[in-house]
Design a protein around this motif. Structure first.
Motif, PDB file in Angstrom:
ATOM      1  N   ASP A 173       1.174  -1.399   0.063  1.00 55.12           N
ATOM      2  CA  ASP A 173      -0.150   0.149   0.200  1.00 55.12           C
ATOM      3  C   ASP A 173       0.605   1.506  -0.301  1.00 55.12           C
ATOM      4  O   ASP A 173       0.288   2.408  -0.669  1.00 55.12           O
ATOM      5  CB  ASP A 173      -1.279  -0.283   1.183  1.00 55.12           C
ATOM      6  N   ALA A 174       1.972   1.281   0.454  1.00 57.97           N
ATOM      7  CA  ALA A 174       2.846   2.110   0.871  1.00 57.97           C
ATOM      8  C   ALA A 174       3.437   2.356  -0.388  1.00 57.97           C
ATOM      9  O   ALA A 174       3.626   3.763  -1.513  1.00 57.97           O
ATOM     10  CB  ALA A 174       4.058   1.930   1.502  1.00 57.97           C
ATOM     11  N   ASP A 175       3.655   2.256  -1.568  1.00 57.71           N
ATOM     12  CA  ASP A 175       4.221   1.379  -3.101  1.00 57.71           C
ATOM     13  C   ASP A 175       2.735   3.028  -3.991  1.00 57.71           C
ATOM     14  O   ASP A 175       3.596   3.657  -4.127  1.00 57.71           O
ATOM     15  CB  ASP A 175       4.420   0.781  -3.662  1.00 57.71           C
ATOM     16  N   GLY A 176       1.466   2.191  -3.861  1.00 59.10           N
ATOM     17  CA  GLY A 176       0.474   3.293  -4.392  1.00 59.10           C
ATOM     18  C   GLY A 176       0.183   4.157  -3.479  1.00 59.10           C
ATOM     19  O   GLY A 176       0.321   5.695  -4.642  1.00 59.10           O
ATOM     20  N   ARG A 177       0.570   4.376  -2.849  1.00 53.68           N
ATOM     21  CA  ARG A 177       0.546   5.606  -2.414  1.00 53.68           C
ATOM     22  C   ARG A 177       1.030   6.394  -2.430  1.00 53.68           C
ATOM     23  O   ARG A 177       0.945   7.687  -2.464  1.00 53.68           O
ATOM     24  CB  ARG A 177      -0.395   5.642  -0.552  1.00 53.68           C
ATOM     25  N   SER A 178       3.002   6.616  -2.244  1.00 51.22           N
ATOM     26  CA  SER A 178       3.777   7.542  -2.586  1.00 51.22           C
ATOM     27  C   SER A 178       3.636   7.569  -4.358  1.00 51.22           C
ATOM     28  O   SER A 178       3.511   8.297  -4.303  1.00 51.22           O
ATOM     29  CB  SER A 178       4.896   6.210  -1.835  1.00 51.22           C
ATOM     30  N   HIS A 179       3.314   7.000  -4.881  1.00 48.46           N
ATOM     31  CA  HIS A 179       3.439   6.992  -6.190  1.00 48.46           C
ATOM     32  C   HIS A 179       1.984   8.232  -6.756  1.00 48.46           C
ATOM     33  O   HIS A 179       2.835   9.370  -7.248  1.00 48.46           O
ATOM     34  CB  HIS A 179       2.572   5.793  -7.355  1.00 48.46           C
ATOM     35  N   VAL A 231       0.464  10.220  -4.229  1.00 50.87           N
ATOM     36  CA  VAL A 231       1.025  12.329  -4.554  1.00 50.87           C
ATOM     37  C   VAL A 231       2.453  12.339  -5.020  1.00 50.87           C
ATOM     38  O   VAL A 231       2.385  14.031  -5.232  1.00 50.87           O
ATOM     39  CB  VAL A 231       1.342  11.401  -2.750  1.00 50.87           C
ATOM     40  N   MET A 232       3.481  11.414  -5.364  1.00 54.54           N
ATOM     41  CA  MET A 232       4.664  11.846  -6.026  1.00 54.54           C
ATOM     42  C   MET A 232       4.460  12.463  -7.538  1.00 54.54           C
ATOM     43  O   MET A 232       4.195  13.631  -7.694  1.00 54.54           O
ATOM     44  CB  MET A 232       4.896  10.913  -5.886  1.00 54.54           C
ATOM     45  N   LYS A 233       3.438  11.678  -8.113  1.00 46.42           N
ATOM     46  CA  LYS A 233       3.443  11.574  -9.678  1.00 46.42           C
ATOM     47  C   LYS A 233       1.837  13.303  -9.881  1.00 46.42           C
ATOM     48  O   LYS A 233       2.088  13.657 -10.860  1.00 46.42           O
ATOM     49  CB  LYS A 233       2.650  10.154 -10.700  1.00 46.42           C
ATOM     50  N   GLN A 234       0.866  12.242  -9.430  1.00 45.74           N
ATOM     51  CA  GLN A 234      -0.256  13.646  -9.545  1.00 45.74           C
ATOM     52  C   GLN A 234       0.203  14.770  -9.199  1.00 45.74           C
ATOM     53  O   GLN A 234      -0.328  15.809  -9.858  1.00 45.74           O
ATOM     54  CB  GLN A 234      -1.308  12.943  -8.487  1.00 45.74           C
ATOM     55  N   GLU A 260      -0.835   2.087 -10.936  1.00 47.10           N
ATOM     56  CA  GLU A 260      -1.946   1.753 -10.121  1.00 47.10           C
ATOM     57  C   GLU A 260      -2.742   2.479 -10.042  1.00 47.10           C
ATOM     58  O   GLU A 260      -2.386   4.153 -10.820  1.00 47.10           O
ATOM     59  CB  GLU A 260      -0.551   2.612  -8.919  1.00 47.10           C
ATOM     60  N   HIS A 261      -4.120   3.331  -9.854  1.00 38.41           N
ATOM     61  CA  HIS A 261      -5.475   4.092 -10.043  1.00 38.41           C
ATOM     62  C   HIS A 261      -4.578   4.451  -8.508  1.00 38.41           C
ATOM     63  O   HIS A 261      -5.009   4.236  -7.540  1.00 38.41           O
ATOM     64  CB  HIS A 261      -6.344   2.881 -10.290  1.00 38.41           C
TER      65      HIS A 261
END
Length: 353
Positions: free
Chosen positions: A102-108, A110-113, A131-132
């Motif tokens: 879940d950390a990979d997805g949440r970090s992705h 916030v960073m990319k968006q 990841e959506h």
């Protein structure tokens, strides 16, 4: 409603005010639209670029630092709860499990968006692009992430020449094992395929190493770089703990049986070991993704070091290139040419993959 107006010949002309007013309003609306919207859609002419075709490198640096740090907060938050929601993305070529949390997805997200909102016209690639992101994540530019003496000029480049590489969580396997020293979040900015801004953030220590090639670097990176340098004639090679056997074998054959080896996880962490003189070089003998290495490549360039393929070729980080580097890598601050010469002699008889 209408009124009568005499003309020059004494005749009466009837003017209907309502249609005239409507016509005037429509003409005004058309004019406003043309001036505010239509001009933005016209192609650039005479070699001139619209303002939105340019992007400011200083802003890119600030946003890259913020993105890595914001991603790090997500990584920390999930670690505290221990609600990893771990699943496997499959196995690496070395047969090692490639986990996703879940950390990979949440970090992705916030960073990319966050980066995409500020720089909608640049190419952004993330390790977790599949990841959506259900909710919009964003942040506003905060120049205070730079130290006061940082030399960061306003320098504009063409937006379409810019590629941002995002690694939301480097060393996920070690993250699941609570080996947090290896964990980093990384952002790299490449211009025309060359890495020029690199950010490696260590969430569990709170330290951020960043550099803009030819301009400035973080105080933490300077602190690491000021440590006494090792003698390149007595190499200490850092290799990945996830495929240690192959890398150790190559290192010993290239550098001799007495070579010292430092096994570690995470490409970002291993680059920082080179910067801090805990290793003289970082060797990787198999394929590796560019979001793993771009930030480290930029940081080494800023310190007059180098990261190349095992054949000595620079790595291209442009948007139309493969996200996979298939030629392995050697990274060092000193004696890079000597390391490449040794590798070249070895590769005459072996296939480095």
């Amino acid at each position: 409603m209408s009124r009568k107006e005499p003309n020059m010949n004494g005749r009466i002309i009837r003017i209907n005010r309502v249609p005239a007013a409507i016509t005037a309003i429509l003409l005004t609306i058309m004019l406003v639209y043309f001036l505010n919207f239509h001009t933005d859609e016209r192609p650039a002419i005479y070699g001139m670029l619209r303002s939105d075709d340019k992007v400011d490198m200083r802003k890119l640096l600030i946003a890259s630092i913020q993105a890595a740090q914001r991603g790090g907060l997500e990584v920390l938050d999930v670690a505290r709860t221990r609600q990893l929601k771990e699943r496997s993305k499959g196995k690496t070529l070395e047969g090692v499990n490639d986990p996703f949390t879940d950390a990979d997805g949440r970090s992705h997200c916030v960073m990319k968006q966050g980066l995409k909102r500020i720089f909608p016209r640049v190419h952004i690639f993330s390790e977790e692009d599949k990841e959506h992101c259900a909710h919009a994540h964003s942040f506003d530019l905060d120049p205070t992430v730079l130290h006061e003496t940082a030399s960061v000029p306003d320098l504009a480049v063409t937006a379409q020449d810019v590629t941002i590489w995002v690694d939301p969580l480097d060393a996920t396997k070690e993250y699941t094992e609570e080996l947090y020293d290896y964990v980093t979040t990384m952002v790299c900015v490449a211009v025309a395929g060359r890495p020029v801004i690199g950010v490696i953030h260590s969430p569990f220590s709170g330290e951020t190493a960043w550099a803009w090639v030819g301009h400035s670097r973080s105080e933490y990176l300077d602190e690491l770089y000021r440590k006494p340098r090792l003698d390149a004639a007595e190499p200490i090679i850092t290799v990945s703990r996830s495929h240690t056997a192959a890398a150790k074998d190559v290192a010993r054959q290239v550098f001799g049986e007495q070579v010292s080896l430092l096994t570690a996880a995470g490409a970002g962490y291993k680059v920082l070991q080179v910067v801090a003189s805990n290793a003289t070089a970082y060797l990787h003998t198999s394929i590796i993704k560019k979001w793993d290495i771009c930030a480290g490549d930029a940081i080494l360039r800023a310190l007059n070091g180098a990261m190349t393929t095992l054949k000595g070729d620079p790595i291209n980080y442009g948007p139309n290139e493969s996200p996979v580097n298939k030629e392995g890598l050697i990274a060092s601050l000193d004696a890079h040419g000597e390391y490449l010469e040794r590798l070249s002699k070895y590769s005459n008889d072996h296939k480095l993959r």
